[in-house]
Design a protein around this motif. Structure first.
Motif, PDB file in Angstrom:
ATOM      1  N   SER A   7      -6.334 -14.343   6.760  1.00 53.52           N
ATOM      2  CA  SER A   7      -5.623 -14.114   7.945  1.00 53.52           C
ATOM      3  C   SER A   7      -4.363 -15.388   8.350  1.00 53.52           C
ATOM      4  N   ASP A   8      -4.528 -16.487   7.343  1.00 46.85           N
ATOM      5  CA  ASP A   8      -3.648 -17.370   7.188  1.00 46.85           C
ATOM      6  C   ASP A   8      -3.787 -18.024   6.017  1.00 46.85           C
ATOM      7  N   ARG A  32      -4.154  -8.920   9.449  1.00 46.37           N
ATOM      8  CA  ARG A  32      -3.595  -9.817  10.174  1.00 46.37           C
ATOM      9  C   ARG A  32      -2.828 -11.182   9.644  1.00 46.37           C
ATOM     10  N   LEU A  33      -2.567 -11.085   8.423  1.00 51.72           N
ATOM     11  CA  LEU A  33      -2.227 -12.196   7.549  1.00 51.72           C
ATOM     12  C   LEU A  33      -0.733 -12.298   7.988  1.00 51.72           C
ATOM     13  N   ASN A  34       0.322 -11.199   8.047  1.00 57.86           N
ATOM     14  CA  ASN A  34       1.422 -11.060   8.234  1.00 57.86           C
ATOM     15  C   ASN A  34       1.972  -9.822   8.512  1.00 57.86           C
ATOM     16  N   GLU A  35       3.398  -9.590   8.716  1.00 59.10           N
ATOM     17  CA  GLU A  35       3.956  -8.122   8.850  1.00 59.10           C
ATOM     18  C   GLU A  35       4.946  -8.001   7.549  1.00 59.10           C
ATOM     19  N   PRO A  36       4.753  -7.173   6.862  1.00 56.50           N
ATOM     20  CA  PRO A  36       5.658  -6.932   5.785  1.00 56.50           C
ATOM     21  C   PRO A  36       6.996  -6.705   5.954  1.00 56.50           C
ATOM     22  N   ARG A  37       7.923  -7.201   5.531  1.00 53.90           N
ATOM     23  CA  ARG A  37       9.221  -6.896   5.531  1.00 53.90           C
ATOM     24  C   ARG A  37       9.829  -5.715   4.899  1.00 53.90           C
ATOM     25  N   PHE A  38      10.871  -5.096   5.547  1.00 56.56           N
ATOM     26  CA  PHE A  38      11.429  -4.023   4.969  1.00 56.56           C
ATOM     27  C   PHE A  38      12.553  -4.220   3.931  1.00 56.56           C
ATOM     28  N   ALA A  39      12.460  -3.445   2.680  1.00 55.78           N
ATOM     29  CA  ALA A  39      13.470  -3.787   1.801  1.00 55.78           C
ATOM     30  C   ALA A  39      15.013  -3.202   2.311  1.00 55.78           C
ATOM     31  N   SER A  40      15.935  -4.509   2.267  1.00 55.94           N
ATOM     32  CA  SER A  40      17.271  -3.835   2.506  1.00 55.94           C
ATOM     33  C   SER A  40      17.862  -2.964   1.349  1.00 55.94           C
TER      34      SER A  40
END
Length: 254
Positions: free
Chosen positions: A145-146, A181-189
């Motif tokens: 988670s980290d 809960r490690l992170n929130e994946p980004r959206f690809a632009s």
């Protein structure tokens, strides 16, 4: 530091799959496929390590059919540097075989860290990361988670356990499997999606990795697949005594 991230092509989590009429498996015809959600988290974490300066290169690897190239391109659009597709045909590859393939790739690429999703949402095995750790004889931090690079050769991993949180310090090279809960994946632009089409993506076979076709032969045989039984309607009781009576004499749980 090179980081290797394993990604898997699975049925999109929004899709409700159906069982084939003959019970031989799931009907995947014309079903939307996407990257395993836990693997998206792994890709995001590797990219963040590169953005922080802790990692020099992020390499994605997928084991599966040729269409898995789309999954790799998704990860490249998120920010990974290059991809490797190990083509093995249409048959499902079991966790031990995947771990052996990833071991060969990790050794050939001389990576310092391998990040995987803790499990895939199609089979829920939760085995590949642990098997890879055993095959490579590298320390592992599962259900992370980290993740923090403590020193150039040390990795601090906080993992979720039944009693709370456990913090481990791993000596690199190491294996990490990611939790939700490690992170929130980004959206690809859109610009990054276009750039991803030009990023290098190597296609390998088992022979290229000096591995035998025997390793992907299934050890388990699926004899039948069936949908869960429909949920039965509940009943209302007028008193605690009636509830206890039904639990004891009808449900036989007391």
């Amino acid at each position: 530091m090179k980081v290797l991230v394993a990604v898997k092509r699975v049925v999109d989590y929004n899709v409700k799959v159906r069982v084939k009429a003959d019970g031989s498996g799931m009907d995947l015809a014309n079903v939307k496929m996407s990257m395993n959600p836990f693997d998206e988290i792994a890709v995001e974490e590797a990219i963040r390590l590169k953005e922080s300066g802790a990692a020099s290169e992020v390499i994605l690897v997928s084991v599966g059919v040729s269409k898995s190239e789309e999954t790799l391109r998704t990860g490249l659009a998120m920010g990974a540097d290059r991809g490797i597709l190990v083509e093995v045909g249409e048959q499902a590859v079991e966790p031990l075989a995947v771990a052996k393939i990833l071991k060969s790739v990790a050794e050939s690429e001389q990576v310092s860290l391998v990040i995987l999703g803790k499990q895939a949402i199609d089979d829920d095995c939760n085995q590949t990361g642990q098997m890879l750790s055993a095959l490579l004889d590298w320390p592992q931090g599962t259900f992370a988670s980290d993740v923090d690079i403590a020193t150039p050769d040390k990795l601090k991993v906080t993992r979720e356990v039944d009693g709370g949180l456990q913090t481990l310090q791993l000596t690199l090279p190491a294996i990490v499997t990611t939790d939700l809960r490690l992170n929130e994946p980004r959206f690809a632009s859109l610009p990054n999606i276009m750039k991803a089409k030009k990023k290098p993506l190597a296609k390998l076979t088992l022979s290229d990795l000096e591995l035998s076709e025997d390793i992907i032969q299934p050890r388990l045989t699926i004899t039948n697949t069936e949908a869960p039984a429909p949920r039965q309607a509940g009943i209302q009781v007028a008193s605690v005594d009636e509830l206890l009576d039904k639990l004891k004499h009808e449900a036989s749980v007391l």
